[in-house]
Every structure is written in C-alpha cells, then in structure tokens.
Design a protein around this motif. Structure first.
Motif, PDB file in Angstrom:
ATOM      1  N   UNK A   1       0.830  -1.200   0.000  1.00  0.00           N
ATOM      2  CA  UNK A   1       0.000   0.000   0.000  1.00  0.00           C
ATOM      3  C   UNK A   1       0.860   1.243   0.000  1.00  0.00           C
ATOM      4  N   UNK A   2       0.342   2.313  -0.589  1.00  0.00           N
ATOM      5  CA  UNK A   2       1.068   3.580  -0.587  1.00  0.00           C
ATOM      6  C   UNK A   2       1.437   3.992  -1.974  1.00  0.00           C
ATOM      7  N   UNK A   3       1.287   5.242  -2.345  1.00  0.00           N
ATOM      8  CA  UNK A   3       1.555   5.693  -3.700  1.00  0.00           C
ATOM      9  C   UNK A   3       2.993   5.563  -4.102  1.00  0.00           C
ATOM     10  N   UNK A   4       3.939   5.684  -3.161  1.00  0.00           N
ATOM     11  CA  UNK A   4       5.352   5.620  -3.526  1.00  0.00           C
ATOM     12  C   UNK A   4       5.734   4.227  -3.946  1.00  0.00           C
ATOM     13  N   UNK A   5       5.163   3.207  -3.251  1.00  0.00           N
ATOM     14  CA  UNK A   5       5.538   1.835  -3.535  1.00  0.00           C
ATOM     15  C   UNK A   5       4.711   1.221  -4.649  1.00  0.00           C
ATOM     16  N   UNK A   6       3.604   1.830  -5.009  1.00  0.00           N
ATOM     17  CA  UNK A   6       2.728   1.258  -6.020  1.00  0.00           C
ATOM     18  C   UNK A   6       3.339   1.312  -7.405  1.00  0.00           C
ATOM     19  N   UNK A   7       4.385   2.117  -7.601  1.00  0.00           N
ATOM     20  CA  UNK A   7       4.982   2.284  -8.922  1.00  0.00           C
ATOM     21  C   UNK A   7       6.280   1.514  -9.074  1.00  0.00           C
ATOM     22  N   UNK A   8       6.578   0.638  -8.157  1.00  0.00           N
ATOM     23  CA  UNK A   8       7.839  -0.098  -8.247  1.00  0.00           C
ATOM     24  C   UNK A   8       7.689  -1.488  -7.649  1.00  0.00           C
ATOM     25  N   UNK A   9       8.625  -2.380  -8.061  1.00  0.00           N
ATOM     26  CA  UNK A   9       8.747  -3.692  -7.438  1.00  0.00           C
ATOM     27  C   UNK A   9       9.941  -3.627  -6.512  1.00  0.00           C
ATOM     28  N   UNK A  10       9.767  -3.902  -5.245  1.00  0.00           N
ATOM     29  CA  UNK A  10      10.816  -3.701  -4.253  1.00  0.00           C
ATOM     30  C   UNK A  10      11.622  -4.974  -4.012  1.00  0.00           C
ATOM     31  N   UNK A  11      12.785  -4.803  -3.365  1.00  0.00           N
ATOM     32  CA  UNK A  11      13.625  -5.932  -2.982  1.00  0.00           C
ATOM     33  C   UNK A  11      12.858  -6.878  -2.066  1.00  0.00           C
ATOM     34  N   UNK A  12      12.034  -6.322  -1.185  1.00  0.00           N
ATOM     35  CA  UNK A  12      11.259  -7.152  -0.262  1.00  0.00           C
ATOM     36  C   UNK A  12      10.290  -8.050  -1.013  1.00  0.00           C
ATOM     37  N   UNK A  13       9.654  -7.517  -2.055  1.00  0.00           N
ATOM     38  CA  UNK A  13       8.712  -8.322  -2.827  1.00  0.00           C
ATOM     39  C   UNK A  13       9.435  -9.420  -3.610  1.00  0.00           C
ATOM     40  N   UNK A  14      10.595  -9.102  -4.179  1.00  0.00           N
ATOM     41  CA  UNK A  14      11.382 -10.104  -4.908  1.00  0.00           C
ATOM     42  C   UNK A  14      11.837 -11.207  -3.955  1.00  0.00           C
ATOM     43  N   UNK A  15      12.301 -10.800  -2.783  1.00  0.00           N
ATOM     44  CA  UNK A  15      12.746 -11.771  -1.784  1.00  0.00           C
ATOM     45  C   UNK A  15      11.586 -12.664  -1.354  1.00  0.00           C
TER      46      UNK A  15
END
Length: 234
Positions: free
Chosen positions: A16-30
């Motif tokens: 959730x959150x507009x900043x994270x909605x536009x990217x795939x993060x290291x946490x999600x890949x992990x």
C-alpha cells in the motif's frame, strides 16, 4: 520425480502507498523467491528428499518497474548439480525486466554408494551396492539414486567403499566381444534373413560394430541388438 526446471508464477501483491505502487521492491522479490523455494522444497519432500535453502540478501534500495503480471521465478541452473544455483526472477508485463538472485540450497536424500572397494571392470551386483544419505546436489556429476541403474553394469575404474555412484563411474558391459560368433539378422519390416558371423569388435547393445559374414566372407557394419545378435538393414 526430480524437478530440474522448476517454474512457478508468483503473484506479488503491491504494498500500500503511492510511492511503492509504482515499483517492485527488494522485499517483494525476496518474498517471491521464498515462496518459490518453499514450493520446490515441498515437492521434493514428497519424493523423499529434504531441502534446505537460503535466499541471500538484496540491496533494500533496489526498485524495479511495477510488474502488471505475476512475477516468474525459476532456477537458472540445475539445482540437482549445484548447491549455489541462481534464481531468475523476471517480469513479462508491459515494462519487462529480469534479474538473478543467488541462493544456497542443499538437497539431502538416499543415493547409491559402494558397499565395499570395487575394482576396474568389476560387474556390479546388489551385494556391492548400498544406499546412504548424502547431499545429492553436491555431487556435480549427478548421484545415482536407483539401484536398478547399477546392477549388471561394469566399473570404469576402481573406487573405495562409500563412494557415491555417478554415471561416469560405470558403463554397460559389452554384449558382444571381439571374436565372438554371432547371428546376423538382415531385416526389412517383418521379414528377416539370418546368417552366421564373427564380431570384429566389441560392443554394447545399440552400438555399431564390424562383423564378418562367415558365408560370404564380407565385412558389414551391424547394430548390436542382444548378446550374440546383430542386425543390418536390407
């Protein structure tokens, strides 16, 4: 059944959150890698193997384009022949990307080992083979896990007791030895003609060997089909 090209599509839900909605993060890949390896571990557990793994670390500042489709995770190498394969994580959406994630993995299970010292050329019997628990994927040439693949084979070289059997250590015994008298079958469909011959070379089943036809004194190339039998096309 072993799984050497194990692929799972993993849906990584955007945080959730507009900043994270536009990217795939290291946490999600992990998280995707962890789900993939857990599924692989469960699948191998059903086949009698125990899998342990470590997904390593990613730079927490890593950010990649948002993936509109489920992330795809697969092994980039054969996990049965390396304890440190990489995972290929990729996005196949409108803004595709791919990256490699190094992981450590051990697959422990029963493999066939020598029950006693064995000499070169020795024919293997069940008494010469036993099973033992080993880290299967640390054997780079591939550990043999089925005793039926070994019984009747010959040793290419001598080994010590406890050595894990790998395909390069054994070979199929010759079905025909040089000088053996053989039956030559000349076959065309369901029709065949047999004659007697003499093998001019040794070979296993499926090998091509030179054979002298004792009736015509001609030398022909024939395929070994069984001990004492070769076949040529008509």
């Amino acid at each position: 059944m072993r799984i050497t090209n194990f692929i799972i599509a993993l849906l990584i839900t955007a945080m959730a959150g507009p900043a994270l909605a536009s990217m795939t993060t290291a946490e999600q890949i992990h998280s995707g890698a962890e789900q993939f390896l857990a599924a692989f571990s469960d699948a191998q557990g059903n086949e009698g193997f125990t899998v342990s793994y470590d997904t390593g670390q990613l730079d927490p500042r890593l950010s990649l384009a948002t993936c509109e489709t489920p992330l795809s995770v697969s092994f980039s190498g054969d996990p049965w022949k390396s304890t440190q394969p990489s995972l290929l994580v990729s996005c196949k959406g409108d803004r595709p990307w791919r990256m490699f994630l190094p992981v450590s993995i051990t697959i422990t299970g029963e493999a066939m080992v020598a029950a006693r010292p064995l000499g070169r050329g020795e024919r293997l019997t069940k008494a010469a083979i036993q099973s033992d628990s080993v880290v299967v994927n640390s054997i780079r040439r591939g550990a043999i896990t089925n005793i039926e693949q070994l019984v009747g084979m010959e040793m290419r070289r001598g080994i010590n007791a406890g050595t894990v059997f790998t395909p390069d250590l054994v070979l199929a015994p010759a079905a025909i030895e040089r000088g053996d008298h053989v039956i030559i079958s000349a076959r065309s469909g369901n029709f065949s003609v047999n004659s007697r011959g003499k093998a001019l070379a040794s070979g296993g089943i499926g090998d091509q060997v030179l054979v002298e036809n004792l009736s015509s004194s001609r030398t022909v190339r024939a395929r070994v089909t069984a001990p004492g039998h070769v076949e040529i096309p008509m």
